[in-house]
Design an enzyme around this catalytic site. Structure first.
Site, PDB file in Angstrom:
ATOM      1  N   THR A 136      90.546  20.826  25.148  1.00 36.81           N
ATOM      2  CA  THR A 136      90.167  19.778  26.108  1.00 36.81           C
ATOM      3  C   THR A 136      89.933  20.334  27.513  1.00 36.81           C
ATOM      4  O   THR A 136      90.502  21.374  27.873  1.00 36.81           O
ATOM      5  CB  THR A 136      91.302  18.728  26.168  1.00 36.81           C
ATOM      6  OG1 THR A 136      91.122  17.884  27.290  1.00 36.81           O
ATOM      7  CG2 THR A 136      92.671  19.370  26.319  1.00 36.81           C
ATOM      8  N   ASP A 137      89.166  19.602  28.305  1.00 38.42           N
ATOM      9  CA  ASP A 137      88.973  19.997  29.707  1.00 38.42           C
ATOM     10  C   ASP A 137      90.231  19.730  30.543  1.00 38.42           C
ATOM     11  O   ASP A 137      90.348  20.214  31.668  1.00 38.42           O
ATOM     12  CB  ASP A 137      87.768  19.265  30.327  1.00 38.42           C
ATOM     13  CG  ASP A 137      87.894  17.743  30.338  1.00 38.42           C
ATOM     14  OD1 ASP A 137      88.861  17.204  29.750  1.00 38.42           O
ATOM     15  OD2 ASP A 137      87.016  17.091  30.931  1.00 38.42           O
ATOM     16  N   GLU A 138      91.191  18.953  29.966  1.00 34.70           N
ATOM     17  CA  GLU A 138      92.374  18.582  30.755  1.00 34.70           C
ATOM     18  C   GLU A 138      93.257  19.776  31.090  1.00 34.70           C
ATOM     19  O   GLU A 138      94.111  19.697  31.968  1.00 34.70           O
ATOM     20  CB  GLU A 138      93.168  17.478  30.029  1.00 34.70           C
ATOM     21  CG  GLU A 138      92.296  16.276  29.754  1.00 34.70           C
ATOM     22  CD  GLU A 138      93.047  15.027  29.322  1.00 34.70           C
ATOM     23  OE1 GLU A 138      94.223  14.869  29.648  1.00 34.70           O
ATOM     24  OE2 GLU A 138      92.406  14.195  28.652  1.00 34.70           O
ATOM     25  N   TYR A 162     100.674  16.441  27.538  1.00 37.18           N
ATOM     26  CA  TYR A 162      99.566  16.681  26.595  1.00 37.18           C
ATOM     27  C   TYR A 162      98.758  17.909  27.003  1.00 37.18           C
ATOM     28  O   TYR A 162      98.563  18.833  26.211  1.00 37.18           O
ATOM     29  CB  TYR A 162      98.657  15.442  26.531  1.00 37.18           C
ATOM     30  CG  TYR A 162      97.301  15.713  25.908  1.00 37.18           C
ATOM     31  CD1 TYR A 162      97.191  16.096  24.574  1.00 37.18           C
ATOM     32  CD2 TYR A 162      96.122  15.613  26.664  1.00 37.18           C
ATOM     33  CE1 TYR A 162      95.949  16.367  24.004  1.00 37.18           C
ATOM     34  CE2 TYR A 162      94.885  15.865  26.091  1.00 37.18           C
ATOM     35  CZ  TYR A 162      94.799  16.248  24.757  1.00 37.18           C
ATOM     36  OH  TYR A 162      93.573  16.517  24.204  1.00 37.18           O
ATOM     37  N   LYS A 166      98.227  21.587  25.171  1.00 35.36           N
ATOM     38  CA  LYS A 166      96.913  22.118  24.771  1.00 35.36           C
ATOM     39  C   LYS A 166      96.644  23.446  25.472  1.00 35.36           C
ATOM     40  O   LYS A 166      96.086  24.371  24.876  1.00 35.36           O
ATOM     41  CB  LYS A 166      95.798  21.109  25.101  1.00 35.36           C
ATOM     42  CG  LYS A 166      95.799  19.855  24.264  1.00 35.36           C
ATOM     43  CD  LYS A 166      95.585  20.094  22.778  1.00 35.36           C
ATOM     44  CE  LYS A 166      94.166  20.517  22.423  1.00 35.36           C
ATOM     45  NZ  LYS A 166      93.958  20.574  20.947  1.00 35.36           N
TER      46      LYS A 166
HETATM   47  P1  NAD Z   1      93.288  11.985  17.183  1.00 39.11           P
HETATM   48  O1  NAD Z   1      94.640  11.738  17.764  1.00 39.11           O
HETATM   49  O2  NAD Z   1      92.368  10.841  16.956  1.00 39.11           O
HETATM   50  O3  NAD Z   1      93.440  12.737  15.785  1.00 39.11           O
HETATM   51  C1  NAD Z   1      94.351  13.759  15.553  1.00 39.11           C
HETATM   52  C2  NAD Z   1      94.494  13.959  14.058  1.00 39.11           C
HETATM   53  O4  NAD Z   1      95.430  15.036  13.832  1.00 39.11           O
HETATM   54  C3  NAD Z   1      95.040  12.741  13.321  1.00 39.11           C
HETATM   55  O5  NAD Z   1      94.260  12.484  12.166  1.00 39.11           O
HETATM   56  C4  NAD Z   1      96.461  13.134  12.964  1.00 39.11           C
HETATM   57  O6  NAD Z   1      96.921  12.534  11.760  1.00 39.11           O
HETATM   58  C5  NAD Z   1      96.332  14.645  12.822  1.00 39.11           C
HETATM   59  N1  NAD Z   1      97.614  15.339  13.058  1.00 39.11           N
HETATM   60  C6  NAD Z   1      98.493  15.142  14.091  1.00 39.11           C
HETATM   61  N2  NAD Z   1      99.560  15.934  13.941  1.00 39.11           N
HETATM   62  C7  NAD Z   1      99.346  16.682  12.819  1.00 39.11           C
HETATM   63  C8  NAD Z   1     100.072  17.697  12.168  1.00 39.11           C
HETATM   64  N3  NAD Z   1     101.261  18.114  12.626  1.00 39.11           N
HETATM   65  N4  NAD Z   1      99.558  18.257  11.048  1.00 39.11           N
HETATM   66  C9  NAD Z   1      98.360  17.830  10.561  1.00 39.11           C
HETATM   67  N5  NAD Z   1      97.631  16.868  11.139  1.00 39.11           N
HETATM   68  C10 NAD Z   1      98.115  16.289  12.253  1.00 39.11           C
HETATM   69  O7  NAD Z   1      92.643  13.071  18.128  1.00 39.11           O
HETATM   70  P2  NAD Z   1      91.109  13.310  18.511  1.00 39.11           P
HETATM   71  O8  NAD Z   1      90.770  12.473  19.689  1.00 39.11           O
HETATM   72  O9  NAD Z   1      90.276  13.230  17.304  1.00 39.11           O
HETATM   73  O10 NAD Z   1      91.185  14.818  19.018  1.00 39.11           O
HETATM   74  C11 NAD Z   1      90.983  15.913  18.125  1.00 39.11           C
HETATM   75  C12 NAD Z   1      91.104  17.209  18.891  1.00 39.11           C
HETATM   76  O11 NAD Z   1      90.139  17.246  19.941  1.00 39.11           O
HETATM   77  C13 NAD Z   1      92.473  17.393  19.561  1.00 39.11           C
HETATM   78  O12 NAD Z   1      92.840  18.744  19.423  1.00 39.11           O
HETATM   79  C14 NAD Z   1      92.218  17.037  21.017  1.00 39.11           C
HETATM   80  O13 NAD Z   1      93.087  17.746  21.862  1.00 39.11           O
HETATM   81  C15 NAD Z   1      90.787  17.488  21.183  1.00 39.11           C
HETATM   82  N6  NAD Z   1      90.009  16.781  22.211  1.00 39.11           N
HETATM   83  C16 NAD Z   1      89.955  15.410  22.209  1.00 39.11           C
HETATM   84  C17 NAD Z   1      89.176  14.756  23.161  1.00 39.11           C
HETATM   85  C18 NAD Z   1      89.043  13.252  23.165  1.00 39.11           C
HETATM   86  O14 NAD Z   1      88.436  12.703  24.080  1.00 39.11           O
HETATM   87  N7  NAD Z   1      89.572  12.535  22.185  1.00 39.11           N
HETATM   88  C19 NAD Z   1      88.472  15.493  24.127  1.00 39.11           C
HETATM   89  C20 NAD Z   1      88.555  16.892  24.091  1.00 39.11           C
HETATM   90  C21 NAD Z   1      89.316  17.520  23.131  1.00 39.11           C
HETATM   91  P1  TYD Z   2      92.296   7.928  28.037  1.00 40.60           P
HETATM   92  O1  TYD Z   2      91.262   7.264  27.180  1.00 40.60           O
HETATM   93  O2  TYD Z   2      93.737   7.707  27.713  1.00 40.60           O
HETATM   94  O3  TYD Z   2      91.929   9.477  28.080  1.00 40.60           O
HETATM   95  P2  TYD Z   2      92.527  10.673  29.038  1.00 40.60           P
HETATM   96  O4  TYD Z   2      93.775  10.196  29.679  1.00 40.60           O
HETATM   97  O5  TYD Z   2      92.760  11.750  28.046  1.00 40.60           O
HETATM   98  O6  TYD Z   2      91.443  10.973  30.019  1.00 40.60           O
HETATM   99  O7  TYD Z   2      92.078   7.451  29.523  1.00 40.60           O
HETATM  100  C1  TYD Z   2      90.832   7.638  30.171  1.00 40.60           C
HETATM  101  C2  TYD Z   2      90.994   7.157  31.588  1.00 40.60           C
HETATM  102  O8  TYD Z   2      91.189   5.736  31.582  1.00 40.60           O
HETATM  103  C3  TYD Z   2      92.198   7.737  32.261  1.00 40.60           C
HETATM  104  O9  TYD Z   2      91.880   7.969  33.648  1.00 40.60           O
HETATM  105  C4  TYD Z   2      93.254   6.641  32.158  1.00 40.60           C
HETATM  106  C5  TYD Z   2      92.430   5.386  32.187  1.00 40.60           C
HETATM  107  N1  TYD Z   2      92.966   4.247  31.414  1.00 40.60           N
HETATM  108  C6  TYD Z   2      93.073   2.980  32.012  1.00 40.60           C
HETATM  109  O10 TYD Z   2      92.741   2.783  33.199  1.00 40.60           O
HETATM  110  N2  TYD Z   2      93.550   1.956  31.265  1.00 40.60           N
HETATM  111  C7  TYD Z   2      93.951   2.104  29.975  1.00 40.60           C
HETATM  112  O11 TYD Z   2      94.425   1.138  29.332  1.00 40.60           O
HETATM  113  C8  TYD Z   2      93.832   3.411  29.364  1.00 40.60           C
HETATM  114  C9  TYD Z   2      94.256   3.637  27.936  1.00 40.60           C
HETATM  115  C10 TYD Z   2      93.319   4.437  30.127  1.00 40.60           C
END
Ligand code: NAD
Ligand code: TYD
Length: 361
Positions: A136-138, A162, A166
């Site tokens: 992630t970019d975070e 989180y 990461k």
């Molecule tokens: P998500 O939470 O929707 O899915 C995570 C999946 O991992 C789930 O299906 C869960 O069951 C599985 N999981 C969790 N713990 C596990 C374990 N111990 N063993 C096996 N499986 C396990 O997450 P996502 O949003 O799909 O993100 C996927 C990846 O992309 C993550 O690594 C996250 O850090 C990264 N990422 C997400 C975003 C975003 O905006 N969602 C952005 C950048 C990077």
């Molecule tokens: P989120 O979707 O939780 O992603 P991340 O924290 O990983 O960026 O949140 C996106 C942005 O939206 C973040 O600045 C927090 C804000 N947010 C709200 O304002 N209200 C909400 O209910 C949630 C879930 C997030």
């Protein structure tokens, strides 16, 4: 040929698996999908793969070294694409332990298993093997309004449990390359949105709450900025890096789309007003400012020039096209969101999937 995906029942992982199996390029490939099915894992996301022999679902934990060794020995994948993680910042604030376990210890376990497997490969199979870490970019921390967007060279300054977990996993991946020569790739992506997004995150939460007539909780002043990318563009970026990325390199993936949270919420409301108007009036009436998230990062932005320069990747969707598709998907799939919110998807999963199953999603 086979690839091993971790976390392929989650939001991005399930989109990745669906796209991978759908593409002509991977017609001869099988996906082994290892997922622990935590609250975020939902096999209903993969229902379209029912009966598809190229999808092998395995319910299991990435911290289980014996299981991973067995899967690698049995399926001989040419690559591991590692999505599995605890992914929600708000949950990490309330319970950081699960984040350390899955994101740090789980990545460590996978790296060690991959190192043993890759170390025993020979010739072409060894040269072709890849460990792709999805991050992630975070990890870069928070930008000020006048700062340039995150480049791959930015220092790591994670601020939430989180992002710290990461960041730790990214460092492990880097070290396994430098110390052991493991052929790794890392991508750091901005905020994704799209189908199958769990409604605890901003965009899907706003859609499902609006449709239910519930408040739309905006944290703090709503002026926090994120760079939003349509999930299928993230998946195509990962495929580009996996196919052509330089070993040991990191690539930032982003949408060139910085937006303040409040503007995102207003755009979602306006689309819903157009596509499913409410008799009570515009959905924006539900916007409610609530207490801010502790340690809330103010701004993320991605400089995605490296992946474009080296690999020719750019997002296919603009925010306007991607968010419309997303809202339309939620309107077309009310049952999915309903089962996720009621928890019914978990009963469904536990009834049908006790252990290893081949493509019965
Ligand atoms: P998500 O939470 O929707 O899915 C995570 C999946 O991992 C789930 O299906 C869960 O069951 C599985 N999981 C969790 N713990 C596990 C374990 N111990 N063993 C096996 N499986 C396990 O997450 P996502 O949003 O799909 O993100 C996927 C990846 O992309 C993550 O690594 C996250 O850090 C990264 N990422 C997400 C975003 C975003 O905006 N969602 C952005 C950048 C990077
Ligand atoms: P989120 O979707 O939780 O992603 P991340 O924290 O990983 O960026 O949140 C996106 C942005 O939206 C973040 O600045 C927090 C804000 N947010 C709200 O304002 N209200 C909400 O209910 C949630 C879930 C997030």
């Amino acid at each position: 040929m086979t690839i091993l995906i971790t976390g392929g029942a989650g939001f991005i992982g399930s989109n990745f698996v669906l796209d991978w199996l759908d593409s002509a390029e991977h017609r001869d490939e099988t996906v082994v999908n290892l997922d622990a099915l935590t609250y975020a894992g939902n096999l209903e996301n993969l229902a379209a793969l029912e009966g598809n022999p190229r999808h092998i679902f395995v319910k299991g934990d990435i911290c289980d070294r014996a299981l991973i060794d067995r899967l690698l020995a049995e399926h001989r994948p040419r690559a591991i694409v590692h999505f599995a993680a605890e992914s929600h910042v708000d949950r990490s604030i309330h319970g950081p332990g699960a984040f350390m376990r899955t994101n740090v210890e789980g990545t460590f376990t996978l790296l060690e298993a991959a190192r043993a497997y890759w170390g025993a490969l020979e010739g072409e199979a060894k040269a072709a093997f890849r460990f792709h870490h999805v991050s992630t970019d975070e990890v870069y921390g928070s930008l000020k309004a006048e700062d340039p967007p995150f480049a791959e060279t930015n220092p790591y300054e994670p601020n939430s449990p989180y992002s710290a977990s990461k960041a730790a996993s990214d460092h492990l991946v880097r070290a396994w390359h430098h110390t052991y020569g493991l052929p790794v790739l890392t991508t750091n992506c901005s905020n994704n949105y799209g189908p199958y997004h769990f409604p605890e995150k901003l965009i899907p939460l706003m859609i499902v709450n609006a449709l239910a007539g519930k408040p739309l909780p905006v944290y703090g002043d709503g002026q926090q900025i994120r760079d939003w990318l349509y999930v299928k563009d993230h998946c195509s970026g990962i495929r580009a890096v996996l196919a052509r990325g330089r070993l040991g390199e990191t690539y930032n993936i982003g949408g060139w789309n910085e937006q303040a949270n409040i503007d995102i919420v207003k755009i979602v409301c306006a689309l819903l007003d157009e596509l499913k108007p409410s008799e009570q009036g515009p959905y924006s009436r539900l916007i409610t400012y609530v207490k801010d998230r502790p340690g809330h990062d103010r701004r993320y932005a991605i400089d995605a020039r490296k992946i474009e320069r080296e690999l020719g990747w750019r997002p296919a969707e603009t925010f306007a096209t991607g968010i419309r598709k997303t809202v339309e998907w939620y309107l077309a799939n009310p049952g999915w969101a309903e089962r996720v919110q009621s928890g019914a998807y978990r009963d469904w999963v536990s009834q049908q999937y006790g252990g290893e199953q081949a493509s019965k999603a």
